[in-house]
Each structure stands twice: as structure tokens, then as C-alpha cells.
Design a protein around this motif. Sequence first.
Motif, PDB file in Angstrom:
ATOM      1  N   TYR A   1       0.786  -1.235   0.000  1.00 34.27           N
ATOM      2  CA  TYR A   1       0.000   0.000   0.000  1.00 34.27           C
ATOM      3  C   TYR A   1       0.819   1.288   0.000  1.00 34.27           C
ATOM      4  CZ  TYR A   1      -3.537  -3.411   1.344  1.00 34.27           C
ATOM      5  OH  TYR A   1      -4.373  -4.507   1.383  1.00 34.27           O
TER       6      TYR A   1
ATOM      7  N   THR B   1      -0.240   7.843   1.576  1.00 36.42           N
ATOM      8  CA  THR B   1      -1.595   8.290   1.863  1.00 36.42           C
ATOM      9  C   THR B   1      -1.799   8.523   3.360  1.00 36.42           C
ATOM     10  OG1 THR B   1      -2.501   6.053   2.123  1.00 36.42           O
ATOM     11  CG2 THR B   1      -2.429   6.951  -0.106  1.00 36.42           C
TER      12      THR B   1
ATOM     13  N   TYR C   1      -3.663   7.091   5.587  1.00 31.85           N
ATOM     14  CA  TYR C   1      -3.686   5.908   6.449  1.00 31.85           C
ATOM     15  C   TYR C   1      -2.378   5.124   6.449  1.00 31.85           C
ATOM     16  CZ  TYR C   1      -8.662   6.545   7.298  1.00 31.85           C
ATOM     17  OH  TYR C   1      -9.872   7.040   7.695  1.00 31.85           O
ATOM     18  N   THR C   2      -1.543   5.302   5.444  1.00 30.13           N
ATOM     19  CA  THR C   2      -0.301   4.532   5.386  1.00 30.13           C
ATOM     20  C   THR C   2       0.913   5.330   5.865  1.00 30.13           C
ATOM     21  OG1 THR C   2       0.093   5.181   3.076  1.00 30.13           O
ATOM     22  CG2 THR C   2      -1.163   3.161   3.455  1.00 30.13           C
TER      23      THR C   2
ATOM     24  N   ASN D   1      -7.128   1.874  -2.222  1.00 36.56           N
ATOM     25  CA  ASN D   1      -6.654   3.227  -2.498  1.00 36.56           C
ATOM     26  C   ASN D   1      -7.563   3.912  -3.515  1.00 36.56           C
ATOM     27  OD1 ASN D   1      -5.837   2.479  -5.156  1.00 36.56           O
ATOM     28  ND2 ASN D   1      -3.823   1.848  -4.429  1.00 36.56           N
ATOM     29  N   LYS D   2      -7.342   5.185  -3.701  1.00 36.17           N
ATOM     30  CA  LYS D   2      -8.218   5.988  -4.565  1.00 36.17           C
ATOM     31  C   LYS D   2      -8.248   5.461  -5.995  1.00 36.17           C
ATOM     32  CE  LYS D   2      -8.831  10.721  -6.274  1.00 36.17           C
ATOM     33  NZ  LYS D   2      -8.309  12.119  -6.228  1.00 36.17           N
TER      34      LYS D   2
ATOM     35  N   GLU E   1      -9.388   4.682   1.212  1.00 30.12           N
ATOM     36  CA  GLU E   1      -8.502   5.831   1.364  1.00 30.12           C
ATOM     37  C   GLU E   1      -9.231   7.023   1.981  1.00 30.12           C
ATOM     38  OE1 GLU E   1      -5.768   8.645  -1.487  1.00 30.12           O
ATOM     39  OE2 GLU E   1      -5.767   6.481  -1.860  1.00 30.12           O
ATOM     40  N   HIS E   2     -10.556   7.121   1.745  1.00 29.36           N
ATOM     41  CA  HIS E   2     -11.304   8.264   2.266  1.00 29.36           C
ATOM     42  C   HIS E   2     -11.852   8.035   3.668  1.00 29.36           C
ATOM     43  CE1 HIS E   2     -14.184   5.785  -0.098  1.00 29.36           C
ATOM     44  NE2 HIS E   2     -14.957   5.974   0.963  1.00 29.36           N
TER      45      HIS E   2
END
Length: 300
Positions: free
Chosen positions: A19, A23, A25-26, A60-61, A247-248
Motif C-alpha cells: 500500500y 496516503t 492511512y499509510t 486506495n483511490k 482511502e477516504h
Amino acid sequence: MQNNIINIDEIIRVFIEKYGEETYYTRGIKEKLLNWINNTEDIEIKNILLELFNEFKLFNKLEIKQIMEEQLIECLKCVDIDYTNICHFPSVGNVYNSSSEMIPLIREIDRERGNIYLYKDTIVHGIEEISDDIESVIFFDDISGTGGTIIKFLEKNIDFIREKEIYLNLVAITKVAKIEIDKFKQENNDLKIYLKYKYEFDKVFVYLDRLEYGHKDKLHKFEEDVWGQNNKNILGYEDSQLLVGFEHNIPNNTISSFWLSSEMLREEKKWNPLFHRYTPRRRPKKNRKNQNRNAKKLGG
């Protein structure tokens, strides 16, 4: 179950390989993970949480957009775009629904592809914007964990949807939710409701054979001690037992140890969240009254 604690560096490496670290969360996942498992001194709980972390799926997005694009193109083959609206899946009651994050992605898809020609008013922000002459409504949402939100909306708006084709597009659904939605469709077979989804998930303690039944009881007791007895969020909302994130946002159907934070607890307990679940705060009623009064003054 193996001793995951001694393999924690490898667990983190595999996650980052999947991942990345770019982002929300990562970013800083190693520090977040170490702080997270140190919420408890119980070695068995630490190992259970790390085993579950190994199974966690983060969309992810780009992946979300690819799924939505496929679903949109498929839906547009079945409808007359002149009489079609696209909408995020509405909430029932004054509850935040992360499906609202999906609509900007539809606009991006429309802009980037160049061969999906939507009208300026094809995309709407709620069913109150949908006119009577619309024949088809295409809804998008990230996940249905229990089917409850979808069914409550359909029941509440039964007259609205009776004369329309309804396309429900999800990135993911659970087996429980699919059973409940299929049951509703069978009981209302005069309605034109089409359900589309990319992934179907089951409860993790049902399919993950690396964990034993006693591990579920152990984690249940652990989360119960944090939340309090009979809390609906134990092991994920209404025992959903999912290990899914977007991701959101992180759905509340995911096992709550993953998204719990100190601010969510009534008692003063310190808890370092692994993934922060976004839930917008409501404006206090007093402020809303003051805001309305000020607006009247400004308006004369």
C-alpha cells in the motif's frame, strides 16, 4: 497462531509493499502500528491484532476509481442518459455517510476518460434534486456491511423508487448484507433494483483458519472492556467482523480495535488508533441558534 510480535518488522514491510506510505492511512504506519499494539499488555491480544492486520484490505483511490468506472460504464449501457441521475447513497437520518466521498470521483472519471459524456445536472447531491421525469438513478457507495442503511432508505422512499430503475453500485458488500438486500428485493419484486459490487467479504473469524474460535471470544472480551457491554461497535458494527478500509475513510463495520480512538469513549481511557475513522462533528445547538439570529440581523 504464530508469534507475530517477533515478525513485526516483516509484517510492516509487507504492508508497505502493498500500500505504500504516501496516503493518510499509510503514512507513518510503523509508528502507528507499534503504538496501536501497545494499547494492551496482553501478548495474546497483540498477536491476534497483528494476525488481523495481516488480513486487512485497504482500497486506495485509484483502485476505487477503477471499480467505479467499470460500474458506471456498465450502468450507462442500460439507461437513457437523458433521463438518468447519479447520486451518492443517501443517509437515513442525520448520520454522516462516507458515500458522499464517491461523487467527486465520478466527476474525475467523467473528466479524465473523455468518452463518458454526462450532463452538468446528471450528478446530484440528494434525491430531493431528482425530478419526476427521471427514469433511472445510479447510486454509488463504498460498502454495505449489514444491508441496513440500504434497506431503510428503500423502505422510506418506496414511492419514489417504484417508478424508477435503481442501480446500487458498491465497491464491496458482506455476505450478510447481500442476503438481506436480496430478501428485500424478493419481497418487493415489482421494484426494479439492480445490485452491483466488486468484492464480497465474510466475517473474518468465519474464514480465517489461522485464528481459532477462542481468539474471537478473547478479542470480543477485550473490546467489550473498552466500549462497555452490549455496545454495537464490538468486533465492528453489529458484529460485522470486517477488515476493510478505504482511502477516504474506515467503515464502522471493520473490527473496532482498528479505528477506535480515545475521543469515542465515554470514560477517560487512552487509546492510540491505528486508522482514524472520520466522523464529522455536529455544531452545538446553541451555536446554530446564534448563527440563525446573526443571519437575521445581517439580512435586516
